[in-house]
Design an enzyme around this catalytic site. Sequence first.
Site, PDB file in Angstrom:
ATOM      1  N   THR A   1       6.357   0.680   2.078  1.00 41.83           N
ATOM      2  CA  THR A   1       7.357   1.476   2.800  1.00 41.83           C
ATOM      3  C   THR A   1       6.601   2.466   3.680  1.00 41.83           C
ATOM      4  O   THR A   1       5.915   3.356   3.163  1.00 41.83           O
ATOM      5  CB  THR A   1       8.264   2.250   1.829  1.00 41.83           C
ATOM      6  OG1 THR A   1       8.841   1.335   0.908  1.00 41.83           O
ATOM      7  CG2 THR A   1       9.357   2.982   2.586  1.00 41.83           C
TER       8      THR A   1
ATOM      9  N   LYS B   1      15.035   0.254   5.310  1.00 39.55           N
ATOM     10  CA  LYS B   1      14.522   0.657   3.991  1.00 39.55           C
ATOM     11  C   LYS B   1      14.649   2.177   3.782  1.00 39.55           C
ATOM     12  O   LYS B   1      15.047   2.638   2.707  1.00 39.55           O
ATOM     13  CB  LYS B   1      13.058   0.202   3.873  1.00 39.55           C
ATOM     14  CG  LYS B   1      12.283   0.758   2.703  1.00 39.55           C
ATOM     15  CD  LYS B   1      12.816   0.308   1.366  1.00 39.55           C
ATOM     16  CE  LYS B   1      12.037   0.967   0.228  1.00 39.55           C
ATOM     17  NZ  LYS B   1      12.634   0.740  -1.077  1.00 39.55           N
TER      18      LYS B   1
ATOM     19  N   LEU C   1       0.836  -1.206   0.000  1.00 40.20           N
ATOM     20  CA  LEU C   1       0.000   0.000   0.000  1.00 40.20           C
ATOM     21  C   LEU C   1       0.870   1.256   0.000  1.00 40.20           C
ATOM     22  O   LEU C   1       2.065   1.189   0.291  1.00 40.20           O
ATOM     23  CB  LEU C   1      -0.894  -0.021   1.238  1.00 40.20           C
ATOM     24  CG  LEU C   1      -1.810  -1.254   1.338  1.00 40.20           C
ATOM     25  CD1 LEU C   1      -2.450  -1.345   2.712  1.00 40.20           C
ATOM     26  CD2 LEU C   1      -2.868  -1.220   0.252  1.00 40.20           C
TER      27      LEU C   1
ATOM     28  N   LYS D   1       7.455  11.062   0.163  1.00 39.06           N
ATOM     29  CA  LYS D   1       6.998  10.399   1.400  1.00 39.06           C
ATOM     30  C   LYS D   1       8.180   9.746   2.124  1.00 39.06           C
ATOM     31  O   LYS D   1       8.379   9.940   3.322  1.00 39.06           O
ATOM     32  CB  LYS D   1       5.961   9.335   1.047  1.00 39.06           C
ATOM     33  CG  LYS D   1       5.523   8.486   2.235  1.00 39.06           C
ATOM     34  CD  LYS D   1       4.952   7.138   1.804  1.00 39.06           C
ATOM     35  CE  LYS D   1       5.970   6.256   1.153  1.00 39.06           C
ATOM     36  NZ  LYS D   1       5.621   4.852   0.998  1.00 39.06           N
TER      37      LYS D   1
HETATM   38  P1  NAD Z   1       0.915   2.413  -6.271  1.00 39.71           P
HETATM   39  O1  NAD Z   1       0.299   3.708  -5.904  1.00 39.71           O
HETATM   40  O2  NAD Z   1       1.189   2.086  -7.702  1.00 39.71           O
HETATM   41  O3  NAD Z   1       0.010   1.197  -5.676  1.00 39.71           O
HETATM   42  C1  NAD Z   1      -0.679   1.239  -4.453  1.00 39.71           C
HETATM   43  C2  NAD Z   1      -1.970   0.438  -4.631  1.00 39.71           C
HETATM   44  O4  NAD Z   1      -2.624   0.329  -3.371  1.00 39.71           O
HETATM   45  C3  NAD Z   1      -2.947   1.125  -5.587  1.00 39.71           C
HETATM   46  O5  NAD Z   1      -3.350   0.206  -6.601  1.00 39.71           O
HETATM   47  C4  NAD Z   1      -4.121   1.500  -4.668  1.00 39.71           C
HETATM   48  O6  NAD Z   1      -5.380   1.464  -5.332  1.00 39.71           O
HETATM   49  C5  NAD Z   1      -4.023   0.439  -3.594  1.00 39.71           C
HETATM   50  N1  NAD Z   1      -4.682   0.766  -2.346  1.00 39.71           N
HETATM   51  C6  NAD Z   1      -4.570   1.884  -1.591  1.00 39.71           C
HETATM   52  N2  NAD Z   1      -5.312   1.790  -0.479  1.00 39.71           N
HETATM   53  C7  NAD Z   1      -5.924   0.571  -0.522  1.00 39.71           C
HETATM   54  C8  NAD Z   1      -6.825  -0.120   0.331  1.00 39.71           C
HETATM   55  N3  NAD Z   1      -7.272   0.409   1.481  1.00 39.71           N
HETATM   56  N4  NAD Z   1      -7.247  -1.349  -0.045  1.00 39.71           N
HETATM   57  C9  NAD Z   1      -6.822  -1.905  -1.188  1.00 39.71           C
HETATM   58  N5  NAD Z   1      -5.957  -1.297  -2.056  1.00 39.71           N
HETATM   59  C10 NAD Z   1      -5.521  -0.076  -1.708  1.00 39.71           C
HETATM   60  O7  NAD Z   1       2.262   2.307  -5.419  1.00 39.71           O
HETATM   61  P2  NAD Z   1       3.516   1.327  -5.661  1.00 39.71           P
HETATM   62  O8  NAD Z   1       4.498   2.004  -6.541  1.00 39.71           O
HETATM   63  O9  NAD Z   1       3.017  -0.035  -5.990  1.00 39.71           O
HETATM   64  O10 NAD Z   1       4.151   1.343  -4.187  1.00 39.71           O
HETATM   65  C11 NAD Z   1       3.548   0.641  -3.105  1.00 39.71           C
HETATM   66  C12 NAD Z   1       4.477   0.721  -1.908  1.00 39.71           C
HETATM   67  O11 NAD Z   1       5.752   0.160  -2.272  1.00 39.71           O
HETATM   68  C13 NAD Z   1       4.755   2.144  -1.420  1.00 39.71           C
HETATM   69  O12 NAD Z   1       4.816   2.144  -0.027  1.00 39.71           O
HETATM   70  C14 NAD Z   1       6.110   2.466  -2.047  1.00 39.71           C
HETATM   71  O13 NAD Z   1       6.806   3.439  -1.284  1.00 39.71           O
HETATM   72  C15 NAD Z   1       6.775   1.117  -2.029  1.00 39.71           C
HETATM   73  N6  NAD Z   1       7.808   0.902  -3.053  1.00 39.71           N
HETATM   74  C16 NAD Z   1       7.602   1.241  -4.347  1.00 39.71           C
HETATM   75  C17 NAD Z   1       8.606   1.010  -5.288  1.00 39.71           C
HETATM   76  C18 NAD Z   1       8.440   1.373  -6.743  1.00 39.71           C
HETATM   77  O14 NAD Z   1       9.442   1.313  -7.487  1.00 39.71           O
HETATM   78  N7  NAD Z   1       7.244   1.731  -7.198  1.00 39.71           N
HETATM   79  C19 NAD Z   1       9.816   0.414  -4.895  1.00 39.71           C
HETATM   80  C20 NAD Z   1       9.972   0.038  -3.570  1.00 39.71           C
HETATM   81  C21 NAD Z   1       8.964   0.277  -2.651  1.00 39.71           C
END
Ligand code: NAD
Length: 301
Positions: A99, A174, A65, A249
């Site tokens: 994260t 992280k 999330l 963030k």
């Molecule tokens: P994103 O915004 O693409 O995906 C988040 C998903 O969560 C969305 O599809 C959203 O609809 C869903 N969501 C939000 N609240 C919800 C709920 N209550 N119930 C169900 N679904 C819900 O983000 P992302 O890029 O996939 O990143 C997710 C996490 O991973 C973040 O914390 C980010 O910091 C971390 N992260 C991302 C990357 C990257 O390269 N994108 C790398 C490492 C870590």
Amino acid sequence: MSTVAFIGLGNMGGPMAVNLIKAGFTVKVFDLVPAAMQALAEQGALTATSACGAAASADIVVTMLPAGKHVRSLYIGDSDNKGLVDVVAAGTLLIDCSTIDADSARFVAKHAADKGLEFVDAPVSGGTAGAAAGTLTFICGGSDSGFGHAQVALKAMGANIFHAGGPGAGQVAKICNNMLLSVLMVATSESLQMGIDHGLDPKVLSDIMKVSSGGNWTLDKYNPCPDVMESVPSSNDYQGGFMVDLMVKDLGLSQEAALLSNSSTPMGALARSLYVNHARQGNGKRDFSSIFEQFAPRSSE
Ligand code: NAD
């Protein structure tokens, strides 16, 4: 094979859930965005109408999330909604890969423990390419038994799995990593642009720096200059990848952590300021390597 509930199917969660399906798990998914669930259904996932519905019959719950507030409210619930800790069966393992701040991770771990459940914070490194390839690094915090139990699912999605310490320790490690990554991305961007300003080919300069003392992950895997590297966000108008808003963030989290421990983090503070400015200029939804554009001459110049 056990059943995994996967909640949060965005840039990272979607491909991670696909790898669990490929490894033979029964995967039941939920996301607030119906199209994200549909994409997973086409890959063989079962869909649920709520997060609690997905988790109720699972052996393992994985969440991916955006931020701490989403994780807290999903796991703990509120006066109107039950949390995941209220509906899962005894023995269900809870793994959060988002994260978030270490305090939120510890808060959820404590609530889970009060219900007799194991919670592991397992944020990842490796980006969307690592999520798709199943080569993520998982950085875990939690008990030895929770960490041990999590291996079966994490191995299906990652190549490196670390146990950083007790609850919240994965999140601390992280944000240390992401603070460093942001600094490397900014420094790589300004260096590449200076070379371009002096007439150098950014691909040649990248090849030089990669094997010299300035070599770093952004040059190897995620070059911020368009068309130097194939299949990275900079060569796709900075779409996909890791959003600027998420980096802002994470840099907020690292500065909060620095305040708590009275640590000196001047480079992290500067990187946060640069990324906040970049987001304010309308780049929040673009990939974080788009910070490169802050150093490039504007077309009117
Ligand atoms: P994103 O915004 O693409 O995906 C988040 C998903 O969560 C969305 O599809 C959203 O609809 C869903 N969501 C939000 N609240 C919800 C709920 N209550 N119930 C169900 N679904 C819900 O983000 P992302 O890029 O996939 O990143 C997710 C996490 O991973 C973040 O914390 C980010 O910091 C971390 N992260 C991302 C990357 C990257 O390269 N994108 C790398 C490492 C870590």
